[in-house]
Design an enzyme around this catalytic site. Structure first.
Site, mmCIF file in Angstrom:
data_model
loop_
_atom_site.group_PDB
_atom_site.id
_atom_site.type_symbol
_atom_site.label_atom_id
_atom_site.label_comp_id
_atom_site.label_asym_id
_atom_site.label_seq_id
_atom_site.Cartn_x
_atom_site.Cartn_y
_atom_site.Cartn_z
ATOM 1 N N VAL A 1 1.584 59.295 118.465
ATOM 2 C CA VAL A 1 1.982 57.913 118.167
ATOM 3 C C VAL A 1 0.716 57.116 117.862
ATOM 4 C CG1 VAL A 1 3.170 55.855 118.988
ATOM 5 C CG2 VAL A 1 3.957 58.110 119.722
ATOM 6 N N GLY B 1 6.296 65.219 123.102
ATOM 7 C CA GLY B 1 6.914 66.407 122.553
ATOM 8 C C GLY B 1 7.249 66.268 121.080
ATOM 9 N N LEU C 1 -2.149 56.181 120.135
ATOM 10 C CA LEU C 1 -1.715 55.572 121.387
ATOM 11 C C LEU C 1 -1.313 56.604 122.424
ATOM 12 C CD1 LEU C 1 0.528 52.741 119.875
ATOM 13 C CD2 LEU C 1 -1.773 52.487 120.827
ATOM 14 N N GLY D 1 5.458 64.360 118.873
ATOM 15 C CA GLY D 1 4.215 64.325 118.124
ATOM 16 C C GLY D 1 3.403 63.109 118.521
ATOM 17 N N ASP E 1 16.753 61.222 129.117
ATOM 18 C CA ASP E 1 15.336 61.412 129.446
ATOM 19 C C ASP E 1 14.711 60.117 129.968
ATOM 20 O OD1 ASP E 1 13.163 63.082 129.743
ATOM 21 O OD2 ASP E 1 12.440 62.836 127.687
#
Length: 387
Positions: free
Chosen positions: A65, A61, A57, A63, A176
């Site tokens: 998905v 940062g 998908l 990894g 974030d």
């Protein structure tokens, strides 16, 4: 102690949530059900077709998905920690601990995790519409976000942040907030995601001075980027930038637009001062509520003020958005310093490192890096210039 044995107590602790508000509820997980939250690696391999690129998908940062289909037919999103990533294990455990303790309709739901050998994964509810940036910054798709949907996203993210700041068992600062971390369900209801950088504030603590700056340039509050001053107003600033992006339909940094318009916050402030604020509204929008759009732009500027004290908290933001009779104050000068760049960063301020040019590229995703430099090398003389 293995990560598995370390996480199990977290599952047993994760449950009670605040009773405040109506959009969240107690996690029904009991200690005896904790192992239901531990996923078997082989099960996730089968669900994702052994992490096939066709199932991927996205990649951040942390990894990649992947979309997965569980044996019972449930669709899930599996966030897989990159084995080469220089960040991740701390963020992984941090996200598990936080998400198991909080539930809200505007927060992504963590279903469990997998930790077998070097493999570490988080399993979430699957949200078919991916993230807000996929719609907002693609002119072929942005037209599907009419004004009513955009305003619901603005208010939904506000409710999610209000819960994190004021109604969760302990205050949580996300650190974030950005368009790519706002996921959309099948009805385009926004859900705040990616709590790997979130900071827990136990007790009555409301701020902290930190030497590790983590977040995304362009969304990062200047007092945090330059001085390491972290508070709920850090998220408020990021939220303000996000609101301006939602209204304008453009990224907060876009050099293709020329020097006058490249920085969204500076451009919005210039238009506001010149009485031309409606020029900021996304030209792809058809009909829209002019009063709501103008209010959102002013609210975004209020959230991005250089003065921390002058910025509203999320309680005030929610009140402004939900009240028909609320009069917004005039915003002061926005905080521009410390926002240069538009890539995701994790910045570690090392007191012992006196070389400001020591930059190392990390392997944890496109555009991410770790930068070490002397705290004394950061100039803050122009930070708070007032209004």
């Amino acid at each position: 102690m293995t990560l598995f044995s370390w996480l199990c107590p977290c599952f047993r602790k994760g449950g009670a949530t605040s009773d405040a508000g109506g959009d969240h509820h107690d996690d029904p997980t009991e200690p005896g059900d904790s192992l239901d939250l531990i996923f078997d690696l082989h099960t996730l391999q089968l669900a994702t077709n052994f992490f096939s690129s066709l199932n991927q998908l996205g990649h951040g940062g942390f990894g990649p998905v992947f979309k997965g289909m569980m044996p019972n037919g449930q669709e899930v999103a599996v966030k897989k920690l990159s084995l080469e990533s220089r960040q991740g294990v701390k963020e992984f455990t941090n996200e598990v601990m936080l998400l198991l303790r909080i539930q809200h309709k505007n927060l992504v739901t963590l279903l469990g995790c997998c930790a077998e050998g070097p493999e570490k994964m988080l399993v979430y509810e699957y949200l078919p519409n991916k993230s807000l940036d996929h719609f907002l910054f693609d002119k072929r798709k942005s037209s599907s976000l009419d004004w009513a949907k955009r305003f619901r996203i603005v208010t939904g993210v506000a409710r999610g942040l209000l819960y994190l700041h004021e109604e969760a068992p302990e205050r949580i600062i996300h650190r974030d907030i950005k368009a790519s971390n706002i996921l959309l369900d099948d009805k385009l209801v926004p859900k705040i995601s990616d709590f790997g950088l979130a900071r827990l504030f136990p007790g009555e603590d409301s701020h902290v001075q930190t030497f590790k700056i983590s977040g995304t340039h362009g969304y990062m509050a200047p007092e945090y980027a330059l001085r390491g001053y972290l508070s709920v107003k850090t998220d408020v600033f990021s939220y303000g930038v996000l609101v301006l992006e939602i209204v304008s339909g453009r990224k907060n940094q876009d050099m293709r637009l020329g020097p006058e318009k490249a920085d969204l916050l500076s451009y919005a402030w210039s238009l506001y001062q010149g009485g031309r604020i409606m020029e900021l509204i996304d030209s792809t929008l058809g009909k829209y509520n002019g009063d709501e759009a103008a209010m959102c732009i002013q609210l975004g500027l209020l959230c991005c003020q250089s003065s921390i004290i002058e910025r509203p908290d999320m309680n005030a933001v929610h009140l402004m958005l939900s009240s028909d009779s609320f009069t917004l104050p005039r915003p002061g000068k926005p905080g521009i310093q410390g926002r240069a760049g538009h890539w995701t960063t994790t910045t570690s301020t090392a007191l012992t490192n006196t070389n400001p040019s020591n930059t190392t590229r990390a392997s944890g995703g496109s555009g991410s890096f770790i930068e070490d430099y002397s705290r004394n090398s950061i100039s803050t003389s122009s930070f708070d210039e007032g209004r």
